[in-house]
Design an enzyme around this catalytic site. Structure first.
Site, PDB file in Angstrom:
ATOM      1  N   CYS A  50      28.296 -31.342  -6.193  1.00 47.37           N
ATOM      2  CA  CYS A  50      27.961 -30.480  -4.893  1.00 47.37           C
ATOM      3  C   CYS A  50      29.008 -30.826  -3.889  1.00 47.37           C
ATOM      4  O   CYS A  50      29.432 -29.640  -3.375  1.00 47.37           O
ATOM      5  CB  CYS A  50      26.712 -30.963  -4.396  1.00 47.37           C
ATOM      6  SG  CYS A  50      25.313 -30.684  -5.557  1.00 47.37           S
ATOM      7  N   ARG A  98      21.692 -24.963  -9.634  1.00 53.05           N
ATOM      8  CA  ARG A  98      22.611 -24.516  -9.037  1.00 53.05           C
ATOM      9  C   ARG A  98      22.636 -22.949  -9.185  1.00 53.05           C
ATOM     10  O   ARG A  98      23.129 -22.251 -10.143  1.00 53.05           O
ATOM     11  CB  ARG A  98      24.117 -24.780  -9.617  1.00 53.05           C
ATOM     12  CG  ARG A  98      24.373 -26.103  -9.449  1.00 53.05           C
ATOM     13  CD  ARG A  98      25.809 -26.525  -9.676  1.00 53.05           C
ATOM     14  NE  ARG A  98      25.646 -28.097 -10.101  1.00 53.05           N
ATOM     15  CZ  ARG A  98      25.738 -29.072  -9.043  1.00 53.05           C
ATOM     16  NH1 ARG A  98      25.930 -28.530  -7.631  1.00 53.05           N
ATOM     17  NH2 ARG A  98      25.828 -30.579  -9.306  1.00 53.05           N
TER      18      ARG A  98
HETATM   19  C1  BEZ Z   1      26.304 -33.786  -8.519  1.00 49.62           C
HETATM   20  O1  BEZ Z   1      26.897 -34.450  -8.693  1.00 49.62           O
HETATM   21  O2  BEZ Z   1      26.117 -32.927  -7.710  1.00 49.62           O
HETATM   22  C2  BEZ Z   1      24.793 -33.915  -9.206  1.00 49.62           C
HETATM   23  C3  BEZ Z   1      24.639 -34.067 -10.472  1.00 49.62           C
HETATM   24  C4  BEZ Z   1      23.340 -34.322 -11.290  1.00 49.62           C
HETATM   25  C5  BEZ Z   1      22.356 -34.179 -10.460  1.00 49.62           C
HETATM   26  C6  BEZ Z   1      22.607 -33.770  -9.012  1.00 49.62           C
HETATM   27  C7  BEZ Z   1      23.760 -33.748  -8.385  1.00 49.62           C
END
Ligand code: BEZ
Length: 237
Positions: free
Chosen positions: A54, A137
């Site tokens: 993110c 997402r």
């Molecule tokens: C992230 O790195 O943004 C992420 C990865 C897995 C679950 C939630 C967020």
């Protein structure tokens, strides 16, 4: 078929009005989509603040905000975190993170707090097979009349391609402005697809005409629109 997830996995649909909501954001309260009528808007969700994928996405998207603004397109983010988490995360991004040469990045677009998941559920962002507690997402492309024109969903582990998201905004606007469709991998300046002829007579005429068109067959005709013409029509001066 109904199951225990039916309610929260109901998805908005292309061609329908974007579900309405009021929310608190890092840039004040918003009334969606009413506040954005007359502009394109990308409403997108991320799973959680202070997570690596993110963070890479926010830095990338925020760095391109001006490019989207030139296409009359605003950005609005959302996660099921609270406002103070959002504020702290965006401050950390600005003050501490340098990613692929992007640094000191200020996220100026609104980031919605949605701790009740009310908005996320309206937009099919909670997909229990992936997570019960985090939004996937999602990316919604909403037109100036508040109609959903395209949507893309990615799983938690997959960071989005923002060049593709920009391509979609430009392609949708090109389709509207020139009454055409855009073929696979289209980029501004590539040939566009002219609508299929409605009758055999028109199709035959079209195949034989010397018009500025290339027909692969009666149902598949393209024409050139220069990149300058496409971008000159869509982008603000
Ligand atoms: C992230 O790195 O943004 C992420 C990865 C897995 C679950 C939630 C967020």
């Amino acid at each position: 078929m109904e199951n225990e997830h039916t309610q929260i996995t109901s998805l908005p649909r292309i061609g329908e009005k974007a579900p309405e909501f009021k929310a608190v954001t890092t840039q004040g309260d918003i009334n969606f989509p009413a506040d954005y009528i007359g502009q394109w808007v990308i409403l997108f969700s991320h799973p959680a603040d202070f997570t690596p994928v993110c963070t890479s996405e926010f830095i990338t998207f925020a760095s391109q905000e001006d490019k989207f603004a030139k296409a009359n397109c605003k950005l609005v983010g959302l996660s099921v975190d609270g406002l103070y988490s959002h504020i702290a995360w965006l401050r950390t991004i600005k003050e501490k993170i340098e990613y692929k040469g992007m640094k000191d990045v200020e996220v100026k677009f609104p980031l919605i707090e949605d701790i009740t998941m009310e908005v996320a559920k309206k937009y099919g962002m909670i997909q229990p097979g992936e997570s019960n507690t985090k939004a996937v997402r999602a990316v919604f492309f909403i037109d100036p009349k508040g109609i959903i024109r395209a949507m893309i969903y990615y799983p938690l582990s997959l960071g989005r391609n923002f060049d593709e998201i920009y391509r979609v905004i430009i392609a949708l606007q090109t389709a509207d402005a020139f009454s055409v469709a855009t073929p696979a991998d289209w980029q501004p300046g590539d040939e566009v697809i002219v609508p299929t002829a409605g009758s055999c007579g028109v199709a035959k005429e079209r195949m034989e005409s010397k018009a500025d068109m290339h027909c692969y067959d009666w149902f598949f005709c393209t024409k050139k629109i220069d990149k300058e013409k496409v971008l000159g029509t869509i982008l603000k001066k």
